[in-house]
Write a protein that holds these residues in place. Structure first.
Motif, PDB file in Angstrom:
ATOM      1  N   LEU A 470       0.807  -1.217   0.000  1.00 41.07           N
ATOM      2  CA  LEU A 470       0.000   0.000   0.000  1.00 41.07           C
ATOM      3  C   LEU A 470       0.836   1.261   0.000  1.00 41.07           C
ATOM      4  N   VAL A 471       1.951   1.221   0.705  1.00 40.18           N
ATOM      5  CA  VAL A 471       2.707   2.445   0.915  1.00 40.18           C
ATOM      6  C   VAL A 471       3.972   2.465   0.062  1.00 40.18           C
ATOM      7  N   VAL A 472       4.720   1.398   0.149  1.00 35.86           N
ATOM      8  CA  VAL A 472       6.037   1.440  -0.488  1.00 35.86           C
ATOM      9  C   VAL A 472       5.932   1.336  -2.003  1.00 35.86           C
ATOM     10  N   VAL A 473       5.050   0.446  -2.486  1.00 40.91           N
ATOM     11  CA  VAL A 473       4.972   0.286  -3.939  1.00 40.91           C
ATOM     12  C   VAL A 473       4.549   1.577  -4.652  1.00 40.91           C
ATOM     13  N   PRO A 474       3.454   2.230  -4.212  1.00 39.24           N
ATOM     14  CA  PRO A 474       3.109   3.490  -4.874  1.00 39.24           C
ATOM     15  C   PRO A 474       4.226   4.508  -4.781  1.00 39.24           C
ATOM     16  N   LEU A 475       4.907   4.490  -3.631  1.00 38.33           N
ATOM     17  CA  LEU A 475       5.972   5.449  -3.436  1.00 38.33           C
ATOM     18  C   LEU A 475       7.110   5.199  -4.425  1.00 38.33           C
ATOM     19  N   LEU A 477       6.887   3.546  -7.222  1.00 36.58           N
ATOM     20  CA  LEU A 477       6.392   3.854  -8.557  1.00 36.58           C
ATOM     21  C   LEU A 477       6.424   5.360  -8.802  1.00 36.58           C
ATOM     22  N   GLY A 478       5.988   6.101  -7.775  1.00 34.51           N
ATOM     23  CA  GLY A 478       5.995   7.559  -7.905  1.00 34.51           C
ATOM     24  C   GLY A 478       7.396   8.067  -8.157  1.00 34.51           C
ATOM     25  N   ALA A 479       8.327   7.542  -7.357  1.00 29.37           N
ATOM     26  CA  ALA A 479       9.712   7.973  -7.530  1.00 29.37           C
ATOM     27  C   ALA A 479      10.216   7.576  -8.921  1.00 29.37           C
ATOM     28  N   TYR A 713       3.610  14.539 -15.228  1.00 28.04           N
ATOM     29  CA  TYR A 713       3.747  13.655 -14.077  1.00 28.04           C
ATOM     30  C   TYR A 713       5.207  13.421 -13.692  1.00 28.04           C
ATOM     31  N   ALA A 720       8.600  15.784  -6.093  1.00 29.82           N
ATOM     32  CA  ALA A 720       8.244  15.060  -4.875  1.00 29.82           C
ATOM     33  C   ALA A 720       9.455  14.346  -4.284  1.00 29.82           C
ATOM     34  N   VAL A 721      10.262  13.742  -5.161  1.00 32.65           N
ATOM     35  CA  VAL A 721      11.444  13.037  -4.666  1.00 32.65           C
ATOM     36  C   VAL A 721      12.396  14.026  -4.005  1.00 32.65           C
ATOM     37  N   PHE A 724      11.090  14.928  -0.619  1.00 27.15           N
ATOM     38  CA  PHE A 724      11.302  13.803   0.286  1.00 27.15           C
ATOM     39  C   PHE A 724      12.745  13.771   0.778  1.00 27.15           C
TER      40      PHE A 724
ATOM     41  N   MET B 130       7.057  10.953   5.029  1.00 26.21           N
ATOM     42  CA  MET B 130       7.544  12.275   4.628  1.00 26.21           C
ATOM     43  C   MET B 130       7.348  12.509   3.147  1.00 26.21           C
ATOM     44  N   PHE B 131       7.004  11.454   2.433  1.00 22.71           N
ATOM     45  CA  PHE B 131       6.756  11.632   1.011  1.00 22.71           C
ATOM     46  C   PHE B 131       5.439  12.381   0.863  1.00 22.71           C
ATOM     47  N   PRO B 132       5.463  13.552   0.206  1.00 28.57           N
ATOM     48  CA  PRO B 132       4.243  14.358   0.160  1.00 28.57           C
ATOM     49  C   PRO B 132       3.075  13.585  -0.449  1.00 28.57           C
ATOM     50  N   ALA B 135       1.985  13.743  -4.019  1.00 31.13           N
ATOM     51  CA  ALA B 135       2.884  13.151  -5.002  1.00 31.13           C
ATOM     52  C   ALA B 135       2.635  11.665  -5.185  1.00 31.13           C
ATOM     53  N   THR B 136       2.126  11.005  -4.134  1.00 29.05           N
ATOM     54  CA  THR B 136       1.785   9.593  -4.312  1.00 29.05           C
ATOM     55  C   THR B 136       0.447   9.457  -5.024  1.00 29.05           C
ATOM     56  N   VAL B 138      -0.455  10.409  -7.941  1.00 30.64           N
ATOM     57  CA  VAL B 138      -0.356   9.973  -9.343  1.00 30.64           C
ATOM     58  C   VAL B 138      -0.230   8.445  -9.437  1.00 30.64           C
ATOM     59  N   PRO B 139       0.777   7.854  -8.768  1.00 29.57           N
ATOM     60  CA  PRO B 139       0.854   6.392  -8.846  1.00 29.57           C
ATOM     61  C   PRO B 139      -0.377   5.697  -8.279  1.00 29.57           C
ATOM     62  N   ILE B 143      -2.605   2.973 -10.139  1.00 33.28           N
ATOM     63  CA  ILE B 143      -2.810   1.619  -9.613  1.00 33.28           C
ATOM     64  C   ILE B 143      -4.300   1.320  -9.479  1.00 33.28           C
ATOM     65  N   THR B 162      -3.091   3.835   3.316  1.00 39.83           N
ATOM     66  CA  THR B 162      -1.656   4.130   3.182  1.00 39.83           C
ATOM     67  C   THR B 162      -1.183   5.100   4.242  1.00 39.83           C
TER      68      THR B 162
END
Ligand SMILES: Nc1ncnc2c1ncn2[C@@H]1O[C@H](COP(=O)(O)OP(=O)(O)O)[C@@H](O)[C@H]1O
Ligand SMILES: [Mg+2]
Lengths: 741, 291, 371
Positions: A470-475, A477-479, A713, A720-721, A724, B130-132, B135-136, B138-139, B143, B162
């Motif tokens: 839920l958290v790491v995968v979207p993150l 992917l976002g990165a 995007y 965003a990265v 972070f 801390m990841f805004p 920004a998440t 979009v992914p 998904i 999340t």
């Protein structure tokens, strides 16, 4: 594991399953004859008219199942795309012609059957042309919309109308009252005046977009608006709501009002039924000579999805919507300037001064270009006009800056890069990771540690898996998106190009407005100011509240925590309303104190202050509550000992209380700083980045790149990265410092 | 400064006492003023409040509330407000339940066991927060699109989870740490397994903390707006905050309806907030969670 | 150094159930005297001390240091130092910084501060501890730091609020002696609050017994012990506590005797005050300290005790019993040595007491008859 334990686990899973059932998605639509789904973004009278049409259509098709959905305008397009691509969307939908191009490219709209277009002469030719791309017509013309001049009785009785806009300015000089309400700083509302000086916003001829807001006509149009504003003819900082308010008020009362307004048909829906007014095309700027002040024309069409649930029914509905009978209903009830010619033979329509006024205006209007460049042109142009009207920049400089902005936003995405180096790097990293794992697995010490940890893993595994998913995968992917660029549907790998562009401010001077560094500076200032004020105010109030003897302590405490309890989007919107220049409570209070009304969002300092005021209001209770808690751990006798030792009050605070609070408060301050650094709601909802994007912070800037500037995007993800990484490094540093102290 | 900052008392002059009250009353007014504005807007039906200083409506009316609550879909006749209320409730309840259910055992393990990867895991968990959030988005959007959950309550619950799961883990960890370990040790001496000690001793002792944590997770979902506005598209799938936002559109904002709706949405959670608030701070600061 | 003079001091804490804590205190403390305020817990000792310190403001009455009226002065204007029951060390400062704090606030030069710390630290055995934080000290060490913090300041008045109550018994005795020595060396005026009568008796130059917000008696420890002014003072000092018996006074053969079932003792004249003529047939409260009785031959003493229990302490024994019959008034007698073994329950013993040691109190007011 005992029996009871097993039963408890079973119960947990049963609970989870129940929840899953509760929140299951709605069933997916498939080919279903006799079904019709219609989407629109209409409100008020137009919605009413459409509902009547649907009722009639239902009566004619009693067995059909017809569903209508009103979607808010802001999200209409993106929702259409998402829904239609998943067969959950409408069969027929209404939208403006500007979007046809992108709808067609994405395959969410199908061409209209020739059968429906057999009699092309039945429709307004300009509208039909606007809905035709590459020889195919993609929608049936429903209505035309453009700006026109509203005029109010008694100042403008009967058919009376000014011969030129200059006339209104002269009138204002004489009466010392505003004479024309319109959103002067909005590019859409400025366009007719620009056109009146022979200018253009965009040159879309020949398939290539050229930004045309330049040279003499642009300068002259800006100079004219500036002059009109200085003459007091048009209001400063006008919003749609203010235009409504001014025209409703009129010039007869003490409140600011105007008897003329430039607006679209939507204004009529907001006006009281008793108001007497008529509508005419916008007159030329100067009485003699010059080009006509032609507004932009939007043609609304009825469109059809590529795979309707019941194609025949959808076709029938389309034909019905543009039929003469339906057009008359839409015109009479919905006040639409309908594009079905035969409808205008109805005497009630012919004699309607509102409809005919807009129809005349529409006949003169310029169809809005449908190219991507047009969408990119609004923001730079609006900003340029704003800057000129606030006298921040000369027209020439503002125009120059707008052009840069346009080029900046429409610049081609970075070129494709060879992804192999990155893949290689990733492969290497994976190899190193695997090696590390192997080493751990071999190391007897580590093996023992892991074996000892097995019982604990039984408790955390499911959480780890879920957090990963839920958290790491979207993150991740976002990165990862930050290495890509291009339109959302055709992203391509560009390596670190997004980062290079951000960190080099896209070629502009590093500290120029809107560059990463400038926004970072604002963000840091924003964080420092907010956290300092949160801490100072929260601590001061906590100290007052913790006095040993205080009447009404409980009452104060409960009331002072209220700002924390209110949902933050509600408070942000409420504060935005309070900072409204003409209608807001803040200026009303200042007015009572003899201070001139302030246009809060027209200057950086005041807009920033408004954001800070809102965020401080939101955030001080948290610090207050934390400090109150921390204060209870300071024994009263220690402070008394200091007092006996000779400390003044300030010394007691600075040398005893504060140092003792420090370790307890430090984590809260770090937490508050992270919150503030990423405080999207306040910046987005209160100032919205005004003026000119200068109060934007990093998060809201990232959001703009993703959602309001051509869906970049990759670029937004790179932002965003960077945010972070900045936060991570800073908070780690702070923590280390706090520990070593 | 030194006039107001006084920690010892009982022997102070009345003048100073008065000053303290003046300061507190001013702060209270500042804290309440915007809220009172919302209340007054909600209670004044169809009037303009322009230029008024005191947030008092001229004519009290519940018209705004009636209109907001009574929102029906014109075509189908469904009671849209009720539908949206149900959406908000279901999504928030599910978020809280999912968050707490997943977090409780993990939080217990973090509080009671030392195990390999523990520190690194906690650090990772905090770092993700801390990841805004925008920004998440979009992914997450992409998904959910792939999972066909874009416009559904389930999708929204997944998105809210999340933030809710890490939040609940950090909250509950500090709650379990605050429970004396002796209790469980006594249970284990009496013959309970570790898991039974968790289930029979630690869990009941942490019940208040679990209640408060789920309350906060519930409120987080109930008050969330940006994500819901981006991910939901059909009026009948909206949560209440998204529905509210629609009242304050581009032209001629309907502030009265917005205010009435805002009150309907906020007042119940504000009441809950007061119940939960005094318990939450320690966990918040021990954890570190994004807002 | 300073003398302290307190007049008609009244204090009420504001609050819901505001009750008067100090009900008109008058007190004279001589320059350089060691004054102990003693009384049961909750009687207002700390309140009085804190009012002297300036931490509480009285409702009415005055406090003078020498000739200076300090009633409304801030604590830091009073030149005092205080040792708190909880020690109140600054938790974020090292021992050295704790000691230096008050001096720094007074802008004492750095080298002077260092000199004073170097002087005081060894006296209190703090030499090794100077760079530690309070959390790293034992209870006894913290107590010494608190003392040191007061001493380095060289104030004209020291205030102690039960400084020993958090120490174990052995340490308490040790520090008690140190405090007395400190007073001798510095010659400073000291006011010391305690509820412990041993501390009170051993430390005081002047002993002030407080009860319910009033001064019951002030005087030297001997004076207060030997001639308690009130029944309360008499009962409060002394271990085991004084025995009280309701008795009737009668004049027999020109001598006044106090008589009740199981007791018939002579009373010295100076216990009677000047209202002798009224004593015939009057009811009073007779007080006899357990320490003041001696075993007499059977029936020979004035006090007949039916023994119920004997507590042997080795060097002495406490005999608990009832006067006269089984359900007579309870009475405790002290007997020298470990003679306890020979006295069993149910035995009848007879004690005698000097007329000088028979205290008489008014039944209604509790005041000594001579006062
Ligand atoms: N700050 C205060 N507010 C209200 N009452 C107090 C306060 N401090 C002490 N008291 C009350 O005053 C009485 C005397 O307290 P104190 O002087 O501390 O007694 P002690 O003789 O045991 O030191 C007690 O009944 C106590 O409850
Ligand atoms: Mg006390």
């Amino acid at each position: 594991m005992g029996l009871s334990a097993r039963r408890a686990v079973a119960a947990l899973y049963a609970l989870a399953a129940m929840l899953a059932v509760l929140v299951l998605p709605w069933p997916v639509a498939a080919d279903e004859p006799g079904k019709l789904v219609v989407w629109h973004a209409y409100r008020g009278a137009e919605q009413e008219a459409l509902d009547r049409l649907i009722d009639r259509f239902r009566a004619a098709h009693p067995s059909a199942e017809i569903r209508v959905l009103a979607v808010p305008f802001d999200a209409y397009a993106s929702k259409l795309e998402a829904a239609i691509l998943h067969d959950q969307g409408p069969d027929v939908f209404f939208d403006a012609h500007e979007r046809l191009g992108s709808f067609r490219d994405k395959g969410i709209v199908a061409p209209i059957d020739d059968e429906l277009l057999r009699d092309r002469g039945a429709f307004d030719p300009v509208s039909l042309r606007a809905l035709t791309i590459d020889g195919k017509t993609w929608a049936l013309p429903v209505a035309r919309k453009c700006l026109a001049l509203y005029l109010r009785a008694p100042s403008w009785p009967g058919d009376a109308a000014p011969h030129s806009l200059d006339e209104l300015v002269v009138l204002a000089r004489k009466t010392h009252r505003p004479t024309l309400a319109y959103e002067a700083s909005n590019a859409y509302a400025h366009a007719p005046i620009l056109h009146g000086f022979g200018g253009r916003i965009l040159d879309a001829e020949g398939g290539r977009d050229r930004y045309a807001f330049a040279d003499g006509p642009a300068r002259d149009s800006l100079a004219w608006v500036l002059g009109a504003m200085e003459a007091g003819a048009i209001p400063e900082e006008a919003s749609g709501a203010l235009v409504t308010q001014m025209f409703t008020t009129g010039s007869g009362t003490d409140a600011i009002g105007a008897d003329a307004a430039i607006s679209g048909p939507w204004l009529a829906g907001e006006l009281p039924a008793t108001l007497v007014y008529h509508v005419v095309p916008i007159p030329p700027v100067h009485a003699a000579g010059g080009t006509p002040t032609r507004p932009y024309l939007t043609v609304e069409g009825a469109m059809r999805a590529p795979t309707p649930r019941d194609p025949a029914l959808a076709k029938e509905f389309l034909a019905f919507v543009v039929s003469t009978e339906a057009a008359i209903v839409r015109a009479k009830v919905g006040r639409q300037v309908v594009a079905t010619n035969a409808a205008w033979r109805d005497p009630a329509l012919r004699d309607d001064r509102f409809l005919t006024g807009f129809r005349r205006a529409a006949d003169d209007a310029i169809p809005m270009p449908t190219t991507p460049g047009m969408r990119a042109a609004w923001e730079p142009t609006t900003r340029a006009i704003q800057k000129v009207l606030r006298r921040d920049l000369s027209p020439a400089d503002a125009i120059e800056e707008a052009k840069h902005r346009f080029l900046d936003v429409t610049r081609p995405p970075p070129p494709r890069r060879d992804p192999r180096p990155m893949l290689l790097l990733l492969g290497l990293l994976a190899l190193i990771g695997a090696g590390q794992l192997l080493r751990v697995a071999r190391d007897p010490e580590q093996r023992r540690a892991i074996r000892a940890s097995l019982p604990a893993y039984a408790y955390v595994t499911h959480a780890v898996v879920i957090v990963l998913l839920l958290v790491v995968v979207p993150l991740v992917l976002g990165a990862a998106t930050s290495f890509f660029a291009g339109p959302p549907q055709q992203l391509h790998y560009v390596g670190l190009a997004n980062y290079f562009e951000i960190l080099s401010a896209r070629g502009a001077p590093l500290l120029s407005s809107g560059s990463f560094y400038a926004v970072l500076g604002v963000t840091v200032l924003w964080t420092v100011v907010n956290v300092t004020l949160h801490l100072a105010i929260g601590m001061a109030l906590a100290l007052l509240l913790s006095r040993p003897v205080l009447k009404l302590r409980g009452v104060y405490r409960v009331l002072l925590v209220v700002p924390w309890a209110v949902p933050s989007y509600v408070s942000a919107l409420a504060w935005k309303g309070m900072f409204h220049r003409q209608l807001g409570a803040v200026n009303a209070v200042l007015g009572h104190l003899g201070v001139e009304p302030i246009a809060w969002f027209s200057r950086f300092s005041t807009a920033f202050a408004a954001n800070v005021a809102t965020n401080v209001w939101l955030g001080f209770p948290f610090m207050m509550v934390v400090t109150l808690g921390a204060l209870t751990s300071i024994p009263r006798e220690v402070l008394e000992a200091a007092e006996v030792d000779g400390a003044t009050r300030w010394q007691r605070f600075s040398r005893i209380t504060f140092p003792l609070l420090r370790p307890t408060l430090a984590p809260s301050v770090v937490l508050g700083a992270v919150w503030t650094f990423n405080m999207f709601n306040v910046v987005f909802l209160v100032s919205g980045g005004e003026p000119d994007g200068r109060t934007e912070i990093l998060v809201s800037e990232a959001y703009r790149w993703a959602f309001t500037r051509q869906a970049q995007y990759g670029y937004a993800s790179a932002y965003a990265v960077l945010i972070f990484l900045l936060l991570l490094v800073t908070t780690r540093g702070l923590k280390r410092r706090e520990v070593t102290r | 400064m030194s006039q107001v900052l006084d920690e010892t008392g009982g022997r102070r002059r009345p003048a100073e006492e008065a000053l303290v009250h003046v300061a507190l009353v001013l702060a209270t007014i500042a804290a309440l003023y915007p809220v009172l504005w919302v209340v007054s807007l909600a209670l004044s039906h169809g009037e303009s409040s322009a230029g008024r200083v005191l947030p008092i409506p001229e004519h009290l009316s519940l018209g705004n509330f009636r209109e907001v609550v009574g929102t029906h879909d014109r075509a189908t006749g469904t009671w849209i407000f009720g539908r949206q209320l149900a959406n908000s409730l279901l999504v928030s309840l599910a978020t809280a339940a999912v968050g707490v259910a997943i977090a409780t055992p993990a939080a217990y393990a973090l509080a009671r066991f030392r195990f390999a990867g523990r520190e690194r895991g906690v650090f990772l968990l905090m770092a993700t927060q801390m990841f805004p959030g925008v920004a998440t988005l979009v992914p997450l959007y992409l998904i959910l699109e792939k999972l066909h959950l874009l416009d559904s309550r389930a999708g929204l619950v997944l998105v809210y989870a999340t933030t809710a799961v890490p939040f609940c883990i950090m909250q509950l960890r500090s709650a379990f740490e605050a429970i004396p370990v002796d209790l469980e040790e006594a249970a284990m001496v009496d013959g309970a397994s570790r898991f039974q000690a968790f289930l029979r001793v630690a869990l009941p002792a942490a019940r208040p903390a679990i209640a408060v944590t789920s309350l906060f997770a519930f409120m987080g979902a109930w008050n969330e707006f940006i994500l819901a506005a981006t991910l939901l598209s059909r009026e009948e799938s909206f949560t209440l905050p998204v529905a509210l936002q629609r009242y304050v559109g581009e032209h001629g904002a309907s502030w009265g309806h917005f205010a009435a709706g805002a009150l309907i949405v906020s007042v119940p959670v504000m009441a809950l907030f007061y119940v939960a608030q005094r318990h939450i701070v320690s966990g918040l600061t021990a954890g570190g969670v994004k807002g | 150094m300073a003398s302290v003079s307190i007049r008609a001091l009244r204090k009420t804490y504001p609050g819901a159930k505001s009750k008067t804590i100090l009900k008109g205190i008058d007190l004279e403390i001589a320059d350089g005297a060691f004054t102990v305020l003693v009384g049961p817990s909750g009687c207002g000792k700390s309140t009085l001390l804190r009012t002297i310190a300036g931490l509480e403001r009285p409702d009415s009455g005055t406090i003078h240091f020498d000739a200076r009226d300090v009633t409304l002065a801030e604590p830091r204007e009073r030149d005092i130092a205080m040792v708190f029951q909880s020690y109140a060390l600054y938790p974020h400062l090292t021992v050295r910084e704790n000691l230096a704090f008050g001096l720094e606030l007074r802008r004492t030069p750095r080298d002077e501060i260092a000199r004073r710390i170097d002087e005081v630290a060894p006296q209190l055995g703090l030499g090794e501890l100077l760079d530690r934080l309070p959390a790293q000290l034992s209870g006894g060490q913290r107590q010494r730091v608190a003392m040191g913090r007061a001493i380095v300041r060289r104030p004209s008045l020291f205030l102690f609020d039960e400084p020993l109550s958090n120490l174990d018994a052995a340490l308490r005795g040790e520090v008690r002696v140190q405090i007395r020595r400190l007073h001798e060396r510095l010659g400073a005026t000291m006011i010391y609050v305690t509820h412990d009568q041993v501390e009170a008796m051993t430390l005081a130059d002047q002993l002030v017994v407080l009860n319910g917000g009033v001064v019951e008696q002030a005087g030297t420890p001997t004076e207060v012990y030997e001639r308690p002014r009130t029944r309360f003072v008499a009962g409060f000092l002394g271990m085991p506590a004084m025995n009280f018996v309701e008795a009737r006074l009668s004049v027999i053969e020109g001598k006044v005797r106090a008589r009740a079932p199981g007791i018939d003792v002579a009373v010295a004249d100076d216990r009677l005050g000047d209202r002798e003529s009224t004593f015939g047939d009057r009811k009073v409260l007779v007080g006899v300290r357990p320490q003041d009785v001696r075993l007499a031959g059977a029936g020979a003493g004035g006090i007949d005790l039916r023994v119920e229990l004997v507590e042997g302490l080795g060097f002495e024994s406490h005999v608990h019993g009832a006067l006269g019959a089984r359900d007579g008034t309870p009475f405790v007698a002290r007997v020298e040595g470990a003679a306890a073994g020979s006295h069993g329950g149910g035995q009848q013993l007879s004690f005698e007491v000097d007329p000088d040691d028979v205290h008489l109190f008014d039944l209604d007011t509790g005041r000594a008859t001579w006062a």
